[in-house]
Write a protein that holds these residues in place. Structure first.
Motif, PDB file in Angstrom:
ATOM      1  N   ARG A 100       1.905   9.339  -6.018  1.00  0.00           N
ATOM      2  CA  ARG A 100       2.316  10.722  -5.759  1.00  0.00           C
ATOM      3  C   ARG A 100       3.454  11.152  -6.696  1.00  0.00           C
ATOM      4  NH1 ARG A 100       1.782   9.144  -0.257  1.00  0.00           N
ATOM      5  NH2 ARG A 100       4.036   8.816  -0.073  1.00  0.00           N
ATOM      6  N   LYS A 140       0.843  -1.210   0.000  1.00  0.00           N
ATOM      7  CA  LYS A 140       0.000   0.000   0.000  1.00  0.00           C
ATOM      8  C   LYS A 140       0.873   1.253   0.000  1.00  0.00           C
ATOM      9  CE  LYS A 140      -4.375  -1.396   2.154  1.00  0.00           C
ATOM     10  NZ  LYS A 140      -5.197  -1.312   3.388  1.00  0.00           N
ATOM     11  N   GLU A 185       0.919   4.126  -2.884  1.00  0.00           N
ATOM     12  CA  GLU A 185       0.673   5.545  -2.574  1.00  0.00           C
ATOM     13  C   GLU A 185       1.842   6.421  -3.028  1.00  0.00           C
ATOM     14  OE1 GLU A 185       0.089   5.313   1.600  1.00  0.00           O
ATOM     15  OE2 GLU A 185      -1.896   4.383   1.455  1.00  0.00           O
TER      16      GLU A 185
END
Length: 942
Positions: A737, A729, A733
């Motif tokens: 970004r 995860k 993420e």
């Protein structure tokens, strides 16, 4: 209950987490489940961290291929079967022989051994001779250590033969091990026969071929070679002239050395002189703080002057006996008793009696007898846990005390976790002390072991051996039980034992081919009879197979049988089981699964020996494509397929093509060897590096995101799903970004997370993530890109599992398109994809849509494999069912008749008549439950 029980435990856990080499297994739940988790963890540590077996190139692989990246154990050396236990036993034997710190004036012998290495060729083997316990093993092991230190370019191959009739004394296994070690050092992976007669015959040619590749000397050392059964017959290669850079050293007992070998140059170990005797005894006494008087030293010197009382083992045992008495006992009385013992066996009997006297009860003395006797009659020794199960009254405290005493006094030692006699003289002493009454006593102890290992298999021998006992068939059961039946002369029970498919599979997959063959010869079966009986047993076992796991296990059994028959030279009989293994794996796993490549490779090997080169080439190419897609272009598995193709081209005189493939393979192996670092634990080093990198992660970067992804994969491979989810995860993420949510790297993280949720049976979450990954990859990657194909495949299978057939159809159609673009419209892989789609339509009751897909697949299979191939037969059966359901009975009968002709031709190869209950290609459905006598069974979901 998931809570830490005390502050001290919490502190311990915190301390452990900072220790570099510690491994902590956190588990909440039942004891059995926890034990199973620990077992799996330890197994992974042994394979990855200690043996250095790489699992995969993690940085470029999607997690959804986790199962595909795990390699079958036996493929460390290509197609050659390798037994880690045998290799471990040799490593331990070498270390045990090296343990003595006393050199015993070996320098003069070292010079003679060094002269042999430097002498000009040709030179016959050197005999190192001496009486039992004279220090031959110690001398050779110490010399090996010196060579390894001072001559790094010298390749040293050693083998320490243990007790007669143990696994370490089997000639075929010794020769196979030496050949494999040569192949390992020359990076050569070639087919190697397991037929014992051919193996012994071909060894000189292998030695010549592989020694030419080695830059430097090769020294082969076989300790206690005279303990090999029929050593002179099985070691004929020693008489032949050796290659110029090869030297051979063998050790023998003076009394048992074959007559023909006595003409070779000989290095005879002299009896110990008085200085060495004093040094050995003093070393033992000093370790126990025991001081001898001058008078006692003189008595010992006078006693240790005969040939039998001045050898290294006798003097060592004498020193240990005096040291055990210590300052509390009467040393003069002990010396007087020792002086009555004129050889090592009688001194061992004195040692045993002193241990018996130290025991507190008759019960403990009885247990001592039982322990020594069951170890004495076993094939390779007995473990502590086995002893405690054999004798429930034996407590761990008593066992620990007994084993400590027996080990300290050189009676017992450990080898591969088993207790065994440390020296032949100790074994002989136990036989004389406890089993002198005759064969009846020995037979009774063997029977006790037979009953124990039979219980381990959960088998009622009087009825039949159960086929569902694969979880219980360990290497121990397979090693001991058939050998015990052989020693008992019980041919009937041995026969039943061999027909336990998992016992035979265990022996064969560990390379114990000669042993397995000798058992069959004992029960009076020739090769063809043996093949037919195995095949009948497998067909019987197949009737009980339900579910994916049992079908995968069945495929392994069929493959083992096929390889066994190939090694026996029964090529026509080998095809049917290997073909069946291929069919089952394509259905139970996936047509692109690496185990399918394994089946293709094995089947191709049979066709090569059969000189059907066209069939073999096509199968090798399919295996190569699957391996490249699954592992990447620079994996050792890819090198294996390239080597196989190169060998095939060479046999067809296509030397230019063969050379190109060999160069490509060599580069892959060279790179893998550098990366792996000669068993340095690549996986462990990589994991630690990643963990350190994780601790120092700073700002968001693509590299740091990749590190998080790799950590997630590593934890996933360790089955630590919660930690894996956390890292995956964070990786996703960070990538979103830094790179944007449409980047292909994000698709990789999504794919990995989806696979994790699929494993946890969170199918809705998995579906959502797979769909996102597919959307990104469709837009970012080429239409035939392997990563796109994998996401399509896994999402399609998930839809099908969830019953969402309408969503699965377009993905199965896309899978057909991708394969057509990758392989061309007439490739068998396309036919398999067509069949998968047809099966899905049949499940949706859309037989009209399924029919043209089956027909097209049939045409491809016929053009690729010929009209009598099993895949053609299975597709004809499926078409027959569709025709029958459509009311065209005449066409159905014709198709079914053709299918049965193919099946009969296939089963005739092995001597069987029964047709398979399972279909063979892709996800094809089975044909079950006859609608009426002698007509057509209806189809059901596979």
């Amino acid at each position: 209950d998931g809570r830490v029980s005390s502050v001290s435990v919490q502190q311990l856990i915190e301390q452990i987490s900072y220790v570099n080499k510690a491994k902590m297994i956190a588990h909440i739940g039942g004891v059995e489940e926890g034990a199973y988790e620990i077992y799996n963890c330890v197994e992974k540590i042994i394979k990855q961290d200690i043996l250095g077996c790489e699992m995969t190139e993690l940085e470029s692989k999607d997690l959804s291929n986790k199962e595909e990246s795990a390699a079958p154990e036996e493929e460390v050396f290509g197609d050659v079967l390798w037994d880690a236990h045998d290799e471990q036993e040799q490593m331990e034997a070498f270390q045990q022989a090296c343990n003595s710190t006393c050199e015993l004036g070996f320098e003069k012998y070292f010079e003679r051994l060094n002269d042999l290495v430097a002498a000009p060729a040709p030179i016959p083997p050197l005999l190192v001779s001496g009486g039992p316990g004279s220090g031959k093993s110690l001398l050779l092991s110490k010399w090996i250590q010196l060579l390894q230190k001072h001559s790094p370019n010298t390749l040293i191959l050693y083998h320490f033969v243990g007790r007669p009739m143990s696994t370490s004394s089997e000639s075929a296994l010794i020769i196979k091990r030496l050949t494999l070690k040569l192949m390992q050092h020359s990076w050569l992976v070639s087919p190697l026969t397991l037929d014992p007669a051919k193996l012994l015959e071909e060894f000189p040619r292998w030695l010549e071929k592989l020694s030419a590749r080695h830059q430097g000397s090769i020294i082969i050392i076989i300790d206690s070679i005279d303990q090999i059964q029929q050593a002179e017959k099985h070691m004929k290669w020693l008489i032949d002239p050796l290659p110029v850079n090869v030297r051979v050293i063998v050790s023998v007992n003076v009394e048992t050395c074959p007559q023909a070998w006595r003409l070779w140059p000989t290095l005879h170990l002299d009896p110990l002189n008085s200085k060495d005797v004093k040094s050995l005894i003093s070393a033992e006494c000093n370790s126990a703080n025991v001081k001898l008087t001058k008078e006692q030293e003189k008595k010992l010197e006078r006693h240790c002057r005969s040939a039998t009382t001045c050898n290294a083992l006798y003097v060592t045992l004498l020193g240990k006996t005096i040291a055990c008495v210590g300052n509390t006992g009467n040393i003069d009385e002990t010396l007087q008793q020792c002086f009555q013992c004129q050889d090592t066996v009688s001194l061992y009997r004195l040692v045993l009696r002193s241990i018996q006297e130290s025991l507190q009860s008759d019960k403990e003395k009885g247990l001592l007898r039982e322990i020594l006797c069951v170890i004495g009659v076993s094939h390779n020794g007995v473990s502590e846990s086995e002893l405690m199960e054999l004798y429930p009254e034996l407590s761990s405290a008593v066992l620990a005390s007994l084993v400590h005493s027996l080990h300290k006094m050189c009676l017992l030692t450990y080898g591969c976790g088993l207790l065994k006699f440390q020296h032949l003289q100790a074994w002989e002493m136990a036989r004389l002390e406890y089993m002198e009454e005759g064969e009846n006593v020995i037979s009774a102890y063997r029977q006790k072991l037979v009953e124990y290992f039979t219980m381990q298999l959960r088998v009622l021998i009087l009825i039949c051996f159960s086929f569902n006992s694969q979880d219980r068939v360990t290497w121990r059961s397979a090693d001991e039980l058939p050998w015990l039946f052989q020693q008992q002369g019980d041919k009937q029970k041995l026969h039943k034992c061999l027909l336990n498919l998992f016992v035979s599979q265990n022996l064969y997959k560990r390379g114990h081919f000669a042993e397995l063959l000798s058992y069959w010869q004992l029960v009076g079966k020739d090769k063809s009879s043996m093949a037919a009986e195995y095949f009948d047993s497998l067909k019987e076992y197949e009737k009980s197979c339900e579910g994916e796991e049992s079908m995968i296990c069945l495929a392994d059994l069929y493959e083992t049988l096929g390889r066994f028959l190939k090694d026996l030279g029964l090529l026509s009989q080998a095809v049917a089981p290997l073909q069946r293994s291929l069919e089952i794996r394509e259905t139970a796993l996936d047509p692109d699964h690496p185990r399918v490549a394994q089946s293709l490779h094995q089947l191709a090997g049979v066709y090569v020996q059969w000189k059907k080169f066209g069939n073999a080439e096509q199968l090798y190419k399919q295996a190569l494509e699957i391996s490249e897609n699954a592992y990447g272009a620079e994996h050792p598995r890819v090198a294996r397929e390239l080597d196989a193709l190169a060998t095939l081209y060479q046999k067809q005189n296509k030397y230019e093509q063969a050379e190109q493939l060999r160069k490509k393979s060599f580069k892959i192996r060279q790179k893998a060897a550098r990366r792996k670092g000669s068993l340095c634990g690549f996986a462990l080093l990589r994991q630690r590096a990643l963990q350190l990198e994780e601790l120092t992660l700073g700002k968001d970067t693509p590299v740091n995101a990749r590190t998080l992804n790799e950590l997630g994969v590593l934890y996933y491979l360790q089955n630590n799903l919660e930690t894996a989810e956390l890292f995956l995860k964070r990786s996703l993420e960070m990538r979103e970004r830094v790179l944007g949510s449409d980047h292909p790297d994000c698709a990789q993280s999504l794919n990995n997370l989806a696979a994790l949720y699929n494993e946890k049976k969170h199918y809705e979450k998995a579906e959502e993530l797979y769909e996102k990954a597919l959307d990104i990859r469709r837009r970012a990657l080429a239409p035939d890109h392997p990563s796109l194909a994998y996401t399509v495949k896994h999402l399609a299978v998930l839809y099908k599992k969830m019953g969402k057939f309408d969503k699965a159809v377009p993905l199965y159609e896309l899978a057909v398109e991708i394969r057509q673009k990758s392989f061309g419209p007439k490739h068998p892989s396309v036919a398999t994809a067509l069949v998968n789609l047809a099966v899905l339509y049949c499940q949706m009751k859309k037989q009209i849509e399924a029919l043209p897909l089956y027909e097209r697949a049939l045409k491809i299979y016929e053009d690729s494999f010929g009209h009598m191939h099993p895949r053609v037969g299975e597709t004809l059966k499926n078409l027959a069912v569709l025709s029958y359901e459509g009311g065209d009975f005449e066409k159905a009968a014709e198709l079914y008749k053709r299918a049965m002709e193919i099946k009969e031709a296939e089963t005739l190869l092995i001597g069987g008549k029964a047709t398979s209950r399972h279909s063979s290609s892709g996800d094809t459905f089975s044909l079950k439950s006859a609608l009426s006598p002698n007509i057509f069974p209806e189809h059901g979901q596979r």
